[in-house]
Design an enzyme around this catalytic site. Structure first.
Site, short mmCIF file in Angstrom:
data_model
loop_
_atom_site.label_atom_id
_atom_site.label_comp_id
_atom_site.label_asym_id
_atom_site.label_seq_id
_atom_site.Cartn_x
_atom_site.Cartn_y
_atom_site.Cartn_z
N ARG A 101 0.87 -1.18 0.00
CA ARG A 101 0.00 0.00 0.00
C ARG A 101 0.91 1.23 0.00
O ARG A 101 1.53 1.55 1.00
CB ARG A 101 -0.91 -0.04 1.24
CG ARG A 101 -1.50 1.27 1.62
CD ARG A 101 -2.57 1.16 2.64
NE ARG A 101 -2.18 0.65 3.95
CZ ARG A 101 -1.46 1.30 4.86
NH1 ARG A 101 -0.98 2.49 4.60
NH2 ARG A 101 -1.20 0.74 6.04
N HIS A 148 -3.37 4.22 4.87
CA HIS A 148 -4.42 3.21 4.98
C HIS A 148 -5.75 3.77 4.48
O HIS A 148 -6.49 3.11 3.76
CB HIS A 148 -4.56 2.78 6.45
CG HIS A 148 -5.77 1.95 6.70
ND1 HIS A 148 -5.86 0.63 6.33
CD2 HIS A 148 -6.97 2.28 7.24
CE1 HIS A 148 -7.07 0.18 6.65
NE2 HIS A 148 -7.75 1.16 7.19
N TYR A 153 4.37 5.15 11.47
CA TYR A 153 4.73 3.75 11.74
C TYR A 153 5.58 3.08 10.67
O TYR A 153 5.95 1.93 10.83
CB TYR A 153 3.46 2.91 12.01
CG TYR A 153 2.40 2.98 10.91
CD1 TYR A 153 2.52 2.21 9.76
CD2 TYR A 153 1.30 3.81 11.04
CE1 TYR A 153 1.57 2.27 8.75
CE2 TYR A 153 0.35 3.88 10.04
CZ TYR A 153 0.48 3.11 8.90
OH TYR A 153 -0.47 3.17 7.91
C1 LIG Z 1 -13.01 -6.72 13.31
C2 LIG Z 1 -12.27 -5.44 13.02
N1 LIG Z 1 -11.16 -5.14 13.74
C3 LIG Z 1 -10.49 -3.98 13.49
C4 LIG Z 1 -10.93 -3.12 12.54
C5 LIG Z 1 -10.20 -1.80 12.26
N2 LIG Z 1 -9.52 -1.92 10.97
C6 LIG Z 1 -10.06 -1.44 9.83
S1 LIG Z 1 -9.10 -1.75 8.48
C7 LIG Z 1 -7.94 -2.52 9.46
C8 LIG Z 1 -6.70 -3.08 8.85
C9 LIG Z 1 -6.98 -4.08 7.79
O1 LIG Z 1 -5.77 -4.58 7.31
P1 LIG Z 1 -5.73 -5.59 6.13
O2 LIG Z 1 -6.71 -6.69 6.36
O3 LIG Z 1 -4.32 -5.98 5.95
O4 LIG Z 1 -6.27 -4.75 4.88
P2 LIG Z 1 -5.63 -3.44 4.23
O5 LIG Z 1 -6.28 -2.26 4.87
O6 LIG Z 1 -4.16 -3.49 4.46
O7 LIG Z 1 -5.98 -3.50 2.78
C10 LIG Z 1 -8.31 -2.52 10.80
C11 LIG Z 1 -7.52 -3.11 11.88
C12 LIG Z 1 -12.12 -3.47 11.84
N3 LIG Z 1 -12.60 -2.70 10.87
N4 LIG Z 1 -12.75 -4.64 12.09
#
Ligand SMILES: Cc1ncc(C[n+]2csc(CCOP(=O)(O)OP(=O)(O)O)c2C)c(N)n1
Ligand SMILES: [Mg+2]
Length: 370
Positions: free
Chosen positions: A265, A269, A278
């Site tokens: 990415r 985010h 970070y």
């Molecule tokens: C159950 C849950 N825990 C935490 C979050 C907060 N949250 C939103 S996106 C995210 C990170 C997601 O990372 P990843 O699955 O690697 O997808 P990326 O954003 O990197 O595409 C988090 C922790 C959430 N939305 N749902």
């Protein structure tokens, strides 16, 4: 077997950094398909840039870009058939555009205005479209995975043999119980689905090293009894080869596949995140050098399919289309507030009637853009 020979531990690549290809693995796409892939990738990059700017101008509340990760959704969209289903995570909305969903209506979801097919009731970037069998993701991570497996299973039970479903997860969401439930059901019932993990190395501020102790994400598939393959997610041609094989396998009734697409990415985010807190600029720069669009462009230029002039013409044309769609969508009003409680029950019960009356009697929201 060495690590490189094991599809779950190695990395399947076709495009080399200098723009040349591994002939033995080249899916040998025709010129028109190559250019369509390039055009779609460039398009979503332009949409992302413009919409992040609109978010900063206060026109939309939230945005999540796919910058650096365009290849996987674009290749998926190009490969799917009309009746297939998609269950996206945060960064695969562009699949809808590749499958013919109008950009203006897609943008309307982000604005939440009355042109949105979901009537403005979802957080921005949670798009869906019945017309293209595309299901909105849920803000809580993971539910799209068992949903996709269930969809494929239902298609199989109904004898819709030509239909497959594709689900997406990030690296972070593989730690959710839903991931494991989906993989287990996929392994046991063998429905025609493909689960794709976009491993972009980060789950907001959590690095993959804190997400799993497994050697790769692809290797997790083995425990559930389905094939896992790790592919360079910034290599359009490698993705084409791997995803088309996985989709065909599902279509032939031979069962599900788990694909890990290794990517990065490049941006934040989301519009609510500051990644400088970070991760290092040096790391980001290293991945910028592997930009999937630039890398593909080197290949297209080497084949004589893209020149400075054609590149500029394509970018100018796409930018004009994107700006026109943004201008067109921004004139739409919010959905009428009396519609807010529609679609909950076939007949509105008394308490919702009361709430609706209060809502309509209350102060009006400001008009969009003010
Ligand atoms: C159950 C849950 N825990 C935490 C979050 C907060 N949250 C939103 S996106 C995210 C990170 C997601 O990372 P990843 O699955 O690697 O997808 P990326 O954003 O990197 O595409 C988090 C922790 C959430 N939305 N749902
Ligand atoms: Mg991630």
């Amino acid at each position: 077997m060495t690590t490189d020979d094991d599809p779950a531990l190695g990395l399947f690549q076709v495009l080399r950094d200098d723009g040349s290809v591994d002939e033995a693995r080249d899916p040998k796409l025709d010129d028109a398909t190559l250019l369509r892939l390039f055009r779609h990738m460039l398009n979503i990059r332009i949409v992302d840039e413009r919409m992040l700017a609109r978010q900063r101008q206060g026109k939309v509340g939230f945005y999540g870009a796919s910058t650096g990760q365009e290849a996987t959704p674009i290749v998926t969209g190009m490969l799917l058939h009309e009746r297939d289903w998609v269950f996206q995570a945060l960064r695969e909305g562009a699949i809808m555009l590749v499958r013919g969903f109008p950009l203006e209506t897609w943008l309307a979801q982000i604005y939440g205005n009355d042109a949105d097919v979901a009537k403005g009731r979802q957080m921005p970037m949670h798009m869906s479209g019945k017309a293209v069998n595309h299901v909105s993701w849920s803000s809580c991570l993971g539910p799209q995975l068992p949903q996709a497996v269930g969809m494929a299973w239902a298609a199989k039970m109904k004898g819709h043999d030509d239909v497959i479903s594709v689900a997406f997860t990030g690296d972070g969401a593989t730690s959710e119980p839903d991931f494991h439930a989906a993989m287990n059901f996929a392994g046991v019932y063998r429905p025609p689905c493909v689960i794709v993990c976009q491993n972009n190395h980060w789950a907001i501020s959590v690095p993959v090293s804190k997400q799993t102790a497994s050697q790769t994400f692809a290797i997790k598939a083995r425990a559930y009894g389905l094939p896992g393959i790790r592919v360079d997610g910034n290599d359009v041609l490698a993705l084409w080869a791997v995803l088309s094989a996985a989709f065909d396998r599902a279509r032939r009734g031979e069962g599900p596949t788990f694909v890990e697409a290794l990517t990065y990415r490049i941006g934040a985010h989301s519009s609510s995140d500051d990644p400088t807190r970070y991760r290092s600029e040096e790391e980001v720069e290293r991945w910028r050098q592997k930009d999937p669009i630039a890398r593909f462009e080197r290949y297209l230029r080497a084949r004589g399919l893209v020149t400075d002039e054609s590149r500029k013409a394509m970018e100018d044309e796409l930018t004009a289309e994107v700006l026109a769609a943004i201008r067109a969508v921004e004139v739409h009003p919010w959905p009428a507030r009396e519609e807010l409680l529609d679609d909950v029950f076939e007949e509105r019960p008394w308490h919702l009637e009361e709430q609706r009356a209060e809502l309509v009697a209350g102060p009006e929201a400001p008009k969009p853009g003010h």
